[in-house]
Scaffold this motif. Structure first.
Motif, mmCIF file in Angstrom:
data_model
loop_
_atom_site.group_PDB
_atom_site.id
_atom_site.type_symbol
_atom_site.label_atom_id
_atom_site.label_comp_id
_atom_site.label_asym_id
_atom_site.label_seq_id
_atom_site.Cartn_x
_atom_site.Cartn_y
_atom_site.Cartn_z
ATOM 1 N N UNK A 16 0.885 -1.472 -0.018
ATOM 2 C CA UNK A 16 0.196 0.332 0.015
ATOM 3 C C UNK A 16 0.791 1.154 -0.139
ATOM 4 N N UNK A 17 0.259 2.899 -0.588
ATOM 5 C CA UNK A 17 0.830 3.591 -0.223
ATOM 6 C C UNK A 17 1.054 4.124 1.154
ATOM 7 N N UNK A 18 0.447 3.630 1.972
ATOM 8 C CA UNK A 18 1.062 4.084 3.165
ATOM 9 C C UNK A 18 1.939 3.686 3.910
ATOM 10 N N UNK A 19 2.346 2.440 3.780
ATOM 11 C CA UNK A 19 3.705 1.121 3.520
ATOM 12 C C UNK A 19 4.900 2.037 3.467
ATOM 13 N N UNK A 20 4.632 2.336 1.720
ATOM 14 C CA UNK A 20 5.733 3.106 1.347
ATOM 15 C C UNK A 20 5.759 4.371 2.455
ATOM 16 N N UNK A 21 4.800 5.177 1.969
ATOM 17 C CA UNK A 21 5.399 6.460 2.651
ATOM 18 C C UNK A 21 5.491 6.386 4.887
ATOM 19 N N UNK A 22 5.775 5.152 5.125
ATOM 20 C CA UNK A 22 6.132 4.435 6.620
ATOM 21 C C UNK A 22 7.257 4.832 6.140
ATOM 22 N N UNK A 23 8.174 3.472 5.408
ATOM 23 C CA UNK A 23 9.142 3.863 4.973
ATOM 24 C C UNK A 23 10.088 5.021 4.608
ATOM 25 N N UNK A 24 9.329 5.835 4.127
ATOM 26 C CA UNK A 24 10.333 6.480 3.342
ATOM 27 C C UNK A 24 10.267 7.898 4.497
ATOM 28 N N UNK A 25 8.935 8.037 5.546
ATOM 29 C CA UNK A 25 9.165 9.033 6.871
ATOM 30 C C UNK A 25 10.183 8.704 8.059
ATOM 31 N N UNK A 26 10.653 7.385 7.733
ATOM 32 C CA UNK A 26 11.714 5.824 8.729
ATOM 33 C C UNK A 26 13.325 6.602 8.545
ATOM 34 N N UNK A 27 13.136 5.873 6.229
ATOM 35 C CA UNK A 27 14.824 6.863 6.055
ATOM 36 C C UNK A 27 15.218 8.037 5.893
ATOM 37 N N UNK A 28 13.876 9.373 6.168
ATOM 38 C CA UNK A 28 14.124 10.900 5.920
ATOM 39 C C UNK A 28 14.620 11.027 7.349
ATOM 40 N N UNK A 29 13.641 10.635 7.891
ATOM 41 C CA UNK A 29 14.157 11.271 9.516
ATOM 42 C C UNK A 29 15.526 10.792 10.405
ATOM 43 N N UNK A 30 15.934 9.990 9.405
ATOM 44 C CA UNK A 30 17.592 8.792 10.145
ATOM 45 C C UNK A 30 18.567 9.850 9.392
ATOM 46 N N UNK A 31 17.886 10.544 8.399
ATOM 47 C CA UNK A 31 19.092 11.752 7.835
ATOM 48 C C UNK A 31 19.307 12.858 9.143
ATOM 49 N N UNK A 32 20.874 12.969 8.824
ATOM 50 C CA UNK A 32 21.334 14.428 10.141
ATOM 51 C C UNK A 32 21.231 15.762 8.913
ATOM 52 N N UNK A 33 20.451 16.736 9.829
ATOM 53 C CA UNK A 33 20.057 17.510 8.880
ATOM 54 C C UNK A 33 18.010 18.271 8.565
ATOM 55 N N UNK A 34 17.657 16.622 8.771
ATOM 56 C CA UNK A 34 16.642 16.734 9.074
ATOM 57 C C UNK A 34 15.754 17.167 10.522
ATOM 58 N N UNK A 35 15.164 17.995 10.074
ATOM 59 C CA UNK A 35 14.361 18.576 11.804
ATOM 60 C C UNK A 35 13.124 17.699 12.428
ATOM 61 N N UNK A 36 12.613 17.554 10.889
ATOM 62 C CA UNK A 36 11.229 17.696 10.914
ATOM 63 C C UNK A 36 10.378 17.406 9.543
ATOM 64 N N UNK A 37 9.045 16.332 9.206
ATOM 65 C CA UNK A 37 8.410 16.448 8.162
ATOM 66 C C UNK A 37 7.312 17.086 8.273
ATOM 67 N N UNK A 38 7.418 17.820 6.544
ATOM 68 C CA UNK A 38 5.798 17.878 6.867
ATOM 69 C C UNK A 38 5.617 19.971 6.182
ATOM 70 N N UNK A 39 4.802 20.188 5.782
ATOM 71 C CA UNK A 39 4.572 21.459 5.333
ATOM 72 C C UNK A 39 3.605 22.515 6.726
ATOM 73 N N UNK A 40 3.897 23.625 6.671
ATOM 74 C CA UNK A 40 3.548 24.058 7.769
ATOM 75 C C UNK A 40 1.917 23.690 8.019
ATOM 76 N N UNK A 41 1.056 23.783 7.390
ATOM 77 C CA UNK A 41 -0.171 23.460 7.150
ATOM 78 C C UNK A 41 -1.083 22.486 8.305
ATOM 79 N N UNK A 42 0.036 21.053 7.995
ATOM 80 C CA UNK A 42 0.510 19.779 8.633
ATOM 81 C C UNK A 42 0.937 19.896 9.888
ATOM 82 N N UNK A 43 1.987 20.698 10.204
ATOM 83 C CA UNK A 43 2.380 20.770 11.180
ATOM 84 C C UNK A 43 1.921 20.999 11.549
ATOM 85 N N UNK A 44 0.478 22.149 11.548
ATOM 86 C CA UNK A 44 -0.261 22.993 12.790
ATOM 87 C C UNK A 44 -0.864 22.050 12.763
#
Length: 122
Positions: A16-44
């Motif tokens: 599912x797309x949701x599984x791909x998204x979860x894998x992507x989130x985990x990989x992106x968060x592991x990169x030094x320099x990434x503070x957070x994921x999501x745009x302004x509205x999503x973070x709000x």
């Protein structure tokens, strides 16, 4: 979110797309320099959810969307970078780590699109 199908010897496996998204989130968060994921509205909205005790709602795919067709995937990640980081270096590392993670699950990555939405601490 769409679903993809991977051929198998005795049937098919659907990812599912949701599984791909979860894998992507985990990989992106592991990169030094990434503070957070999501745009302004999503973070709000995530802040509001966190305050009312729904802090795990949507956590798995915050800031990421995926399109899956068969075993082909395209993902888009919206990032907030740490202040003082070189944008091109962090985004290239995110693309590499996400591609590596998804191909490790047998998926064919067509594109990893990265949008830098904000810089933390500025």
């Amino acid at each position: 979110m769409s679903e993809g199908t991977i051929p198998a010897s005795a049937g098919t496996t659907t990812v599912s797309g949701e599984v791909v998204e979860k894998i992507t989130v985990a990989a992106a968060k592991a990169v030094p320099g990434v503070a957070e994921l999501g745009g302004d509205v999503a973070r709000f909205f995530n802040t509001v959810l966190d305050r009312v005790g729904l802090d795990t709602v949507g956590d798995g795919s915050r800031g990421v969307s995926a399109t899956v067709q068969g075993s082909d995937v395209t993902v888009t990640a919206v990032l907030v970078l740490e202040a003082g980081r070189v944008v091109a270096e962090v985004t290239a590392e995110v693309q590499a780590k996400v591609t590596e993670a998804l191909t490790g699950y047998g998926l064919n990555v067509l594109a990893v699109n990265v949008n830098v939405d904000d810089i933390a601490g500025v």
